[in-house]
Scaffold this active site. Structure first.
Site, mmCIF file in Angstrom:
data_model
loop_
_atom_site.group_PDB
_atom_site.id
_atom_site.type_symbol
_atom_site.label_atom_id
_atom_site.label_comp_id
_atom_site.label_asym_id
_atom_site.label_seq_id
_atom_site.Cartn_x
_atom_site.Cartn_y
_atom_site.Cartn_z
ATOM 1 N N LYS A 1 21.977 14.916 -8.572
ATOM 2 C CA LYS A 1 21.769 13.470 -8.515
ATOM 3 C C LYS A 1 21.990 12.839 -9.888
ATOM 4 O O LYS A 1 21.503 13.343 -10.893
ATOM 5 C CB LYS A 1 20.354 13.138 -8.021
ATOM 6 C CG LYS A 1 20.170 13.235 -6.519
ATOM 7 C CD LYS A 1 18.806 12.709 -6.115
ATOM 8 C CE LYS A 1 18.639 12.697 -4.606
ATOM 9 N NZ LYS A 1 19.516 11.701 -3.957
ATOM 10 N N LYS B 1 3.969 5.988 4.849
ATOM 11 C CA LYS B 1 3.093 4.822 4.744
ATOM 12 C C LYS B 1 2.775 4.226 6.113
ATOM 13 O O LYS B 1 2.327 3.080 6.211
ATOM 14 C CB LYS B 1 3.750 3.768 3.844
ATOM 15 C CG LYS B 1 4.060 4.282 2.436
ATOM 16 C CD LYS B 1 4.836 3.266 1.625
ATOM 17 C CE LYS B 1 5.287 3.856 0.290
ATOM 18 N NZ LYS B 1 6.072 2.901 -0.519
ATOM 19 N N ARG C 1 0.137 -12.370 4.797
ATOM 20 C CA ARG C 1 1.577 -12.572 4.592
ATOM 21 C C ARG C 1 2.418 -12.203 5.810
ATOM 22 O O ARG C 1 3.608 -12.503 5.862
ATOM 23 C CB ARG C 1 2.044 -11.767 3.377
ATOM 24 C CG ARG C 1 1.318 -12.125 2.090
ATOM 25 C CD ARG C 1 1.931 -11.403 0.913
ATOM 26 N NE ARG C 1 1.038 -11.350 -0.231
ATOM 27 C CZ ARG C 1 1.317 -10.754 -1.378
ATOM 28 N NH1 ARG C 1 2.482 -10.140 -1.529
ATOM 29 N NH2 ARG C 1 0.447 -10.747 -2.365
ATOM 30 N N ARG D 1 11.978 -3.052 -10.449
ATOM 31 C CA ARG D 1 10.530 -2.804 -10.433
ATOM 32 C C ARG D 1 10.027 -2.504 -11.834
ATOM 33 O O ARG D 1 10.733 -1.906 -12.640
ATOM 34 C CB ARG D 1 10.193 -1.622 -9.518
ATOM 35 C CG ARG D 1 10.596 -1.825 -8.079
ATOM 36 C CD ARG D 1 10.043 -0.709 -7.227
ATOM 37 N NE ARG D 1 10.486 -0.792 -5.856
ATOM 38 C CZ ARG D 1 9.991 -0.066 -4.867
ATOM 39 N NH1 ARG D 1 9.037 0.816 -5.118
ATOM 40 N NH2 ARG D 1 10.435 -0.196 -3.641
ATOM 41 N N HIS E 1 -6.451 -15.212 9.458
ATOM 42 C CA HIS E 1 -5.384 -14.215 9.379
ATOM 43 C C HIS E 1 -5.702 -12.962 10.192
ATOM 44 O O HIS E 1 -5.030 -11.943 10.036
ATOM 45 C CB HIS E 1 -5.118 -13.845 7.924
ATOM 46 C CG HIS E 1 -4.698 -15.005 7.071
ATOM 47 N ND1 HIS E 1 -3.598 -15.785 7.365
ATOM 48 C CD2 HIS E 1 -5.250 -15.534 5.942
ATOM 49 C CE1 HIS E 1 -3.479 -16.739 6.452
ATOM 50 N NE2 HIS E 1 -4.464 -16.609 5.585
ATOM 51 N N PRO F 1 0.828 -1.212 0.000
ATOM 52 C CA PRO F 1 0.000 0.000 0.000
ATOM 53 C C PRO F 1 0.860 1.258 0.000
ATOM 54 O O PRO F 1 1.876 1.332 0.687
ATOM 55 C CB PRO F 1 -0.793 -0.125 1.304
ATOM 56 C CG PRO F 1 -0.812 -1.584 1.600
ATOM 57 C CD PRO F 1 0.504 -2.110 1.110
ATOM 58 N N GLU F 2 0.443 2.224 -0.805
ATOM 59 C CA GLU F 2 1.150 3.497 -0.888
ATOM 60 C C GLU F 2 0.346 4.558 -0.137
ATOM 61 O O GLU F 2 -0.641 4.251 0.524
ATOM 62 C CB GLU F 2 1.372 3.865 -2.354
ATOM 63 C CG GLU F 2 2.177 2.817 -3.109
ATOM 64 C CD GLU F 2 2.404 3.155 -4.572
ATOM 65 O OE1 GLU F 2 2.371 4.349 -4.933
ATOM 66 O OE2 GLU F 2 2.620 2.219 -5.365
#
Length: 293
Positions: free
Chosen positions: A166, A58, A123, A283, A104, A2-3
């Site tokens: 950067k 988060k 998980r 990713r 769970h 989740p973001e």
């Protein structure tokens, strides 16, 4: 994982059930999640009132009347649900019912409001921790986080300063939680598309030679804010495990312009390009090479 929009959606769902309410009982159905629970976790939490419920990046943070704060992270598959005194889940605003596997359900909070808050995590990558609120600057999980992308400290000048010099890619810089907190793969891809910037572009190009913000930085900040606001309004994105506290799915995934749309037409009017997928730093990245430069 989740973001920011998904975590903020969960916070908004938990707030009516938890803020101002007392933890009457705390039931831990296992000794650990990602990390072991603190030995005094239940004793420190029971009887305390939640004086505020906030989000940092988060993480969810519940301020307690004892001066402690409860840090909660959803991990990969964690979710909360709120059960009303009659035993029914709080009705949601969306349309897809949750498939519950109560084996769970690892943490159960019985609140003085009469509501029950359940943390479910198949998980077990989520975690919870108590720490002293006054020592928040020293809390390892929170230390070093960049500014909130929806906060006043996040603007084009700040982003330009953070990216100046950067040599990393723009996408990698935005995923660095020290640069800006709470962004993840989905919303970085979507924001870069809206700003018409390539994820491969050097992050340093957001800054002028003098270190000030370029027009690209201005557009990107606006795109990030817009995407996040829209996602929160939609209840987040439900791709695998995200659920609101009502058990309902978010639906921002139906608004994706590039994420998970490999080989589909670009949605920029007149572009004619096709969404491509490639791997950056392990990713999946989705973009339109034709209109993102």
């Amino acid at each position: 994982m989740p973001e920011l929009p998904e975590v903020e959606t969960v916070r908004l769902g938990l707030q009516p059930a938890m803020e101002g309410a007392r933890f009457d009982t705390v039931a831990l159905r296992r000794a650990d999640l990602r990390f072991p629970f603190q030995p005094d976790f239940t004793d420190r939490l029971t009887g305390q009132t939640v004086t505020g419920l906030s989000r940092r990046a988060k993480y969810l943070l519940a301020d307690l009347s004892s001066g402690d704060a409860l840090l909660m992270h959803l991990g990969m598959s964690g979710s909360f649900r709120v059960i009303e005194p009659g035993g029914e889940a709080t009705p949601g605003d969306f349309h897809h019912p949750r498939s519950e596997d109560r084996s769970h359900d690892h943490v159960v909070f019985s609140m003085s409001s009469g509501k029950t808050v359940v943390f479910n995590d198949p998980r077990r990558f989520g975690y919870m921790k108590l720490f002293r609120r006054a020592a928040i600057e020293d809390e390892p999980f929170l230390k070093g986080l960049g500014p909130e992308p929806l906060g006043n400290a996040f603007d084009a000048s700040m982003l330009a300063r953070a990216c100046a010099g950067k040599k990393t890619s723009l996408k990698a810089a935005l995923l660095d939680q020290r640069v800006v907190a709470g962004l993840g793969n989905i919303y970085v891809c979507e924001a870069l598309f809206r700003a018409h910037l390539s994820p491969k572009r050097l992050a340093a190009t957001l800054a002028t030679k003098a270190g000030g913000p370029t027009e690209r930085a201005e557009k990107l900040v606006e795109a990030i804010r817009t995407v996040l606001h829209e996602a929160i309004q939609a209840g987040g994105s439900s791709l695998r495990d995200h659920r609101q506290t009502s058990g309902e799915l978010g639906y921002f995934q139906h608004s994706f312009a590039v994420y998970d749309r490999e080989s589909e037409p670009c949605r920029t009017k007149g572009c004619g390009g096709v969404v491509k997928r490639f791997v950056q730093n392990g990713r999946s990245t989705f973009c339109c090479p034709k209109c993102q430069k």
